[in-house]
Enzyme design. Structure first.
Site, PDB file in Angstrom:
ATOM      1  N   HIS A   1      -5.138  -2.000 -13.904  1.00 14.77           N
ATOM      2  CA  HIS A   1      -5.545  -1.271 -15.116  1.00 14.77           C
ATOM      3  C   HIS A   1      -6.941  -1.716 -15.552  1.00 14.77           C
ATOM      4  CE1 HIS A   1      -4.890  -4.706 -17.875  1.00 14.77           C
ATOM      5  NE2 HIS A   1      -3.776  -4.950 -17.185  1.00 14.77           N
TER       6      HIS A   1
ATOM      7  N   CYS B   1      -1.857  -9.048 -13.633  1.00 17.25           N
ATOM      8  CA  CYS B   1      -2.369  -7.717 -13.300  1.00 17.25           C
ATOM      9  C   CYS B   1      -3.728  -7.813 -12.625  1.00 17.25           C
ATOM     10  CB  CYS B   1      -2.489  -6.863 -14.553  1.00 17.25           C
ATOM     11  SG  CYS B   1      -0.898  -6.494 -15.338  1.00 17.25           S
TER      12      CYS B   1
END
Length: 369
Positions: A296, A314
Site C-alpha cells: 500500500h 507491509c
C-alpha cells in the site's frame, strides 16, 4: 428288344415341424431393494431376451425420477434424495411375447450430517498465474481420500498439479509451477453421495470454471535491497523503492516466500492493536496474505523507502507507485518476497501454498500415487 424303364420314386416322409425357442425377458434391476442406498446411484434397469417397454422410478412424493430409456437399458439421469423411499415400475416384453414387470423398492441412506463445500474461485472469473484453488468444507473431513477422489481439476493446456490438505476442513490444489497464461480451468467437486466418514455425506456438488489471465505479472520484493520490482511476461516494467517490515522485531518482519494477491481496496484503514495503532488511513491497499500483509501507499515512510525497513510487515510504496501497482495487479498474482529473516508458513494462513516445495506439497495429498 427289351425296353428299360426307371424305377419308381421311393415314398417320402413329411418334414418335421421347426420349433422356435423364443427367449423370455430377463431383467436386472439396480438396486431392486434395500436400505441405506447411496443417492448418487447408479440406478438402472437392464434386459436380455427382450426389450424394455416402460420404466419409471418414483419417489414416495409421487415425483418421477428423470431417466433415459433404450431398448435394453433404462438409466437414471439425476441424483436421488437422501433418506427417501423409491419404487420401480414398468415392464419388458420378451422375444416370446410375454410381458415381465419391473418391480422393486428401496430407501436411500440417512446421513448423520451433511457437509457443504465452497470454493475460493468464482465462476467465469479471471485470476493471476499463482492462484491456488481452495475447497472449504463446513465441518472436518474424516475420510479425506474418498472426498479427494471425488474432486477433479481439468485444464485446457497440460498442467501438472495436485491436491493438498492444509487443514481438516480445507483442500487446496495448485500447479507445480505457475499457471500458463490463458489456461482455462474446470473444478468439479462431485461430493454429493460421498461418505465423509463418521456418518457424514456431501450435501451437493460444486462446479466452477475460471480462466488464468493473458499475462504473467510477477513481483520480486527484496527486503534487503528495499526494491519492489514488477515483471510482466518476464520483462521488467518498474523498479520501485520500498520499505518492508522492521527486521529487529520478528512480529513485524515481512515474511519471505511467494505471496498471492487476495484483495484490492482503493482505500482502507489499518489497525494493529498489538502495536497500539488503529484507524490509520492508507490508499491503494493490496492484500497479499491473510496474516495482514499488504502492499500500500504510505507517504510518511517515503524517506525510508529504498533505504530502510520500518513498517509493521507491509510493503510501503509512494502514493504514485502504489497506484501503478494497484492498477496493474489482479487477484492471484504472485508477490515473491525475498531475503527476510522469517519464512511464510502455516501460521500465516492463506495463501502459504507456494511456500511448500513440490515434495512437501504432494506429501499432503490423501491419495498416494
Amino acid at each position: 428288344m427289351t425296353a428299360c424303364s426307371a424305377a419308381p420314386d421311393a415314398p417320402t416322409s413329411p418334414a418335421a415341424p421347426v420349433v422356435e425357442n423364443k427367449a423370455k425377458a430377463a431383467l436386472t434391476v439396480t438396486p431392486a431393494s434395500g436400505e441405506g442406498i447411496n443417492p448418487s446411484g447408479p440406478f438402472q434397469v437392464g434386459v436380455t431376451g427382450g426389450a424394455l417397454t416402460a420404466v419409471a422410478l418414483t419417489g414416495a412424493d409421487g415425483k418421477v425420477v428423470k431417466g433415459e430409456l433404450a431398448a435394453d437399458k433404462w438409466v437414471a439421469t439425476e441424483d436421488l434424495g437422501y433418506d427417501k423411499a423409491y419404487t420401480w415400475s414398468g415392464s419388458a416384453k420378451g422375444e416370446d411375447g410375454a410381458e415381465v414387470p419391473v418391480t422393486g423398492s428401496f430407501r436411500t441412506v440417512k446421513p448423520g450430517r451433511l457437509v457443504n463445500a465452497s470454493t475460493n474461485v468464482g465462476d467465469r472469473e479471471t485470476y493471476g498465474v499463482a492462484m491456488p484453488i481452495k475447497v472449504t468444507f463446513s465441518s472436518p473431513v474424516q475420510d479425506k481420500a474418498a472426498v479427494q477422489k471425488a474432486m477433479t481439476v481439468t485444464t485446457s493446456v497440460p498442467t501438472e498439479g495436485a491436491w493438498a490438505w492444509l487443514s481438516e476442513t480445507e483442500a487446496h490444489w495448485r500447479p507445480r509451477e505457475y499457471w500458463k497464461p490463458n489456461t482455462e480451468v474446470s473444478v468439479n467437486v462431485d461430493v454429493y453421495g460421498v461418505p465423509f466418514g463418521g456418518g457424514a455425506y456431501g450435501a451437493e456438488d460444486v462446479h466452477v470454471q475460471f480462466k488464468i489471465a493473458d499475462r504473467a505479472l510477477v513481483v520480486k520484493a527484496d527486503t534487503q535491497t528495499h526494491r519492489f520490482v514488477i515483471f510482466r511476461d518476464g520483462v521488467q516494467l518498474y523498479d520501485f523503492p520500498a520499505s518492508y517490515g522492521l527486521e529487529s522485531d520478528r512480529g513485524r518482519v515481512t515474511r519471505s516466500g511467494t505471496h498471492v494477491v487476495m484483495q484490492k481496496e482503493a482505500s482502507r484503514t489499518m489497525c494493529n492493536k498489538a502495536y497500539n495503532y488503529c484507524n490509520v488511513p492508507v490508499t491503494w491497499a493490496v492484500l497479499i496474505s491473510n496474516n495482514g500483509e499488504f502492499v500500500h501507499e504510505y507517504a510518511n515512510s517515503m524517506a525510508d523507502q529504498g533505504k530502510r525497513n520500518v513498517s509493521h510487515g507491509c510493503a510501503n510504496l509512494s502514493p504514485a507507485n502504489a497506484k501503478t501497482f494497484f492498477d496493474l495487479t489482479m487477484i492471484g498474482d504472485p508477490v515473491e518476497v525475498l531475503n527476510s529473516s522469517v519464512q511464510l508458513g502455516p501460521a500465516d494462513f492463506d495463501y502459504y501454498d507456494w511456500a511448500l516445495d513440490w515434495a512437501a506439497w504432494t506429501a499432503k495429498s490423501a491419495v498416494k500415487n
